[in-house]
Design a protein around this motif. Sequence first.
Motif, PDB file in Angstrom:
ATOM      1  N   ILE A  46       0.827  -1.159  -0.018  1.00  0.00           N
ATOM      2  CA  ILE A  46       0.056  -0.033   0.016  1.00  0.00           C
ATOM      3  C   ILE A  46       0.931   1.219  -0.049  1.00  0.00           C
ATOM      4  O   ILE A  46       0.654   2.152  -0.729  1.00  0.00           O
ATOM      5  N   THR A  47       1.879   1.254   0.787  1.00  0.00           N
ATOM      6  CA  THR A  47       2.912   2.491   0.868  1.00  0.00           C
ATOM      7  C   THR A  47       3.521   2.589  -0.495  1.00  0.00           C
ATOM      8  O   THR A  47       3.545   3.850  -0.887  1.00  0.00           O
ATOM      9  N   LYS A  48       3.717   1.608  -1.299  1.00  0.00           N
ATOM     10  CA  LYS A  48       4.566   1.772  -2.331  1.00  0.00           C
ATOM     11  C   LYS A  48       3.634   2.755  -3.651  1.00  0.00           C
ATOM     12  O   LYS A  48       4.358   3.072  -4.347  1.00  0.00           O
ATOM     13  N   ILE A  49       2.614   2.431  -3.602  1.00  0.00           N
ATOM     14  CA  ILE A  49       1.797   2.983  -4.605  1.00  0.00           C
ATOM     15  C   ILE A  49       1.480   4.532  -4.225  1.00  0.00           C
ATOM     16  O   ILE A  49       0.709   5.099  -5.221  1.00  0.00           O
ATOM     17  N   HIS A  50       1.533   4.965  -3.076  1.00  0.00           N
ATOM     18  CA  HIS A  50       1.208   6.200  -2.931  1.00  0.00           C
ATOM     19  C   HIS A  50       2.728   7.287  -2.435  1.00  0.00           C
ATOM     20  O   HIS A  50       3.493   6.728  -1.926  1.00  0.00           O
ATOM     21  N   ASP A  51       2.300   8.610  -3.024  1.00  0.00           N
ATOM     22  CA  ASP A  51       3.408   9.495  -2.578  1.00  0.00           C
ATOM     23  C   ASP A  51       3.086   9.683  -0.916  1.00  0.00           C
ATOM     24  O   ASP A  51       2.054   9.761  -0.636  1.00  0.00           O
ATOM     25  N   PRO A  52       4.303   9.923  -0.329  1.00  0.00           N
ATOM     26  CA  PRO A  52       4.479   9.849   1.285  1.00  0.00           C
ATOM     27  C   PRO A  52       3.455  11.067   1.519  1.00  0.00           C
ATOM     28  O   PRO A  52       2.714  10.896   2.731  1.00  0.00           O
ATOM     29  N   ASN A  53       3.660  12.272   1.035  1.00  0.00           N
ATOM     30  CA  ASN A  53       2.809  13.310   1.088  1.00  0.00           C
ATOM     31  C   ASN A  53       1.496  13.162   0.966  1.00  0.00           C
ATOM     32  O   ASN A  53       0.688  13.713   1.609  1.00  0.00           O
ATOM     33  N   VAL A  54       1.016  12.155   0.078  1.00  0.00           N
ATOM     34  CA  VAL A  54      -0.558  12.221  -0.040  1.00  0.00           C
ATOM     35  C   VAL A  54      -0.920  11.400   1.109  1.00  0.00           C
ATOM     36  O   VAL A  54      -2.013  11.820   1.638  1.00  0.00           O
ATOM     37  N   LEU A  55      -0.289  10.300   1.570  1.00  0.00           N
ATOM     38  CA  LEU A  55      -0.637   9.413   2.722  1.00  0.00           C
ATOM     39  C   LEU A  55      -0.666  10.355   4.139  1.00  0.00           C
ATOM     40  O   LEU A  55      -1.800  10.019   4.737  1.00  0.00           O
ATOM     41  N   ALA A  56       0.115  11.140   4.120  1.00  0.00           N
ATOM     42  CA  ALA A  56       0.473  12.034   5.289  1.00  0.00           C
ATOM     43  C   ALA A  56      -0.819  13.045   5.532  1.00  0.00           C
ATOM     44  O   ALA A  56      -1.508  13.185   6.454  1.00  0.00           O
ATOM     45  N   LYS A  57      -0.912  13.813   4.478  1.00  0.00           N
ATOM     46  CA  LYS A  57      -2.375  14.663   4.097  1.00  0.00           C
ATOM     47  C   LYS A  57      -3.948  13.887   4.418  1.00  0.00           C
ATOM     48  O   LYS A  57      -4.451  14.138   5.184  1.00  0.00           O
ATOM     49  N   ARG A  58      -3.812  12.635   4.078  1.00  0.00           N
ATOM     50  CA  ARG A  58      -4.847  11.748   4.029  1.00  0.00           C
ATOM     51  C   ARG A  58      -5.095  11.464   5.491  1.00  0.00           C
ATOM     52  O   ARG A  58      -6.158  11.472   6.220  1.00  0.00           O
ATOM     53  N   ALA A  59      -3.838  10.815   6.177  1.00  0.00           N
ATOM     54  CA  ALA A  59      -4.009  10.514   7.593  1.00  0.00           C
ATOM     55  C   ALA A  59      -4.314  11.720   8.395  1.00  0.00           C
ATOM     56  O   ALA A  59      -5.150  11.260   9.248  1.00  0.00           O
ATOM     57  N   GLU A  60      -4.048  12.865   8.307  1.00  0.00           N
ATOM     58  CA  GLU A  60      -4.207  14.292   9.011  1.00  0.00           C
ATOM     59  C   GLU A  60      -5.654  14.528   9.047  1.00  0.00           C
ATOM     60  O   GLU A  60      -6.007  14.564   9.774  1.00  0.00           O
ATOM     61  N   GLN A  61      -6.274  14.148   7.689  1.00  0.00           N
ATOM     62  CA  GLN A  61      -7.676  14.482   7.506  1.00  0.00           C
ATOM     63  C   GLN A  61      -8.632  13.467   8.237  1.00  0.00           C
ATOM     64  O   GLN A  61      -9.656  13.770   8.736  1.00  0.00           O
ATOM     65  N   TRP A  62      -8.330  12.357   8.142  1.00  0.00           N
ATOM     66  CA  TRP A  62      -8.856  11.519   8.895  1.00  0.00           C
ATOM     67  C   TRP A  62      -8.532  11.051  10.411  1.00  0.00           C
ATOM     68  O   TRP A  62      -9.501  10.925  11.165  1.00  0.00           O
ATOM     69  N   PHE A  63      -7.631  11.584  10.717  1.00  0.00           N
ATOM     70  CA  PHE A  63      -7.321  11.688  12.227  1.00  0.00           C
ATOM     71  C   PHE A  63      -8.265  12.928  12.722  1.00  0.00           C
ATOM     72  O   PHE A  63      -8.612  12.807  13.643  1.00  0.00           O
ATOM     73  N   TYR A  64      -8.582  13.915  12.009  1.00  0.00           N
ATOM     74  CA  TYR A  64      -9.269  14.831  12.501  1.00  0.00           C
ATOM     75  C   TYR A  64     -10.560  14.299  12.642  1.00  0.00           C
ATOM     76  O   TYR A  64     -11.301  14.891  13.589  1.00  0.00           O
TER      77      TYR A  64
END
Length: 271
Positions: A46-64
């Motif tokens: 899963i990590t390989k198919i995403h830009d780390p910044n994309v996952l970081a942004k998504r994680a932040e939104q879903w964390f909120y």
Amino acid sequence: MSTSKVTTSQIEYVVLKRQKNFDYIRRVHEGRVHWLNVVLITQEDITKIHDPNVLAKRAEQWFYLGVSLAKILDLPNGAYTVRAFSQLLEEYEYHFANTALHGFKFMMTKAQAPPTFHDASSTDPVKPIIYRSGKTAVYEYLTTPNVPFRLDYFQVVFSLCDMLSLVYTKFMDATCAVPSISEAIIKIDAKVKHNLVSILSREITSLALSILKQQFGQMHSMFAASGMSEEEFLTLFSDDLNANVAETLTDREAFQVGAGKLSMVDDDEDV
């Protein structure tokens, strides 16, 4: 059968169906089950198919979203929770909207502070709205604390699935068995599907097909012996996999409450 009994049954179906989705998504991201009983997907995949910044942004939104859901868990079950969750999702989508949509939504805001009391017994339609003070949006439920470190994407997914499952359980209440509230539950569920379930379902299905293609790409001799090409096999498999996705994760819970009947509508089709 009374309308109350019918709507209660419909709500139970939506809740149990979505909770199964949350549990399945969590287990797939943990690497504990094969996606649709076919491909075991690892966190590394899963990590390989995403830009780390994309996952970081998504994680932040879903964390909120997850942090904000904690406030709703403290509310009484039933209509209180439905109205609050509906308002939270309105605030969530407003906060993370693109610039053009954000500007349009701001014009629709209401220049007053959020109400301090909600009548859970009200049969009025649930109509969430963004409130503002001057030129600043005021959130009733959305919490966006500063996070001074990068969040673990997978832990956020696990926690959000758990939180959503708990909130859905709060829909199983007699106060939800009225048209205004049951209709709001369906709208809530559609937004949850759009903002979480559909995103992950599409991505993991695409990843599963990619992994299979790589695996079968190493088996040319087998295909040559069987007389079936890799492309022919993948075409057949892709059709079967997409059918399984439609059955297991693409819900058809949109319904109309009226005359004591349930009208099932595929929310991926024009009606």
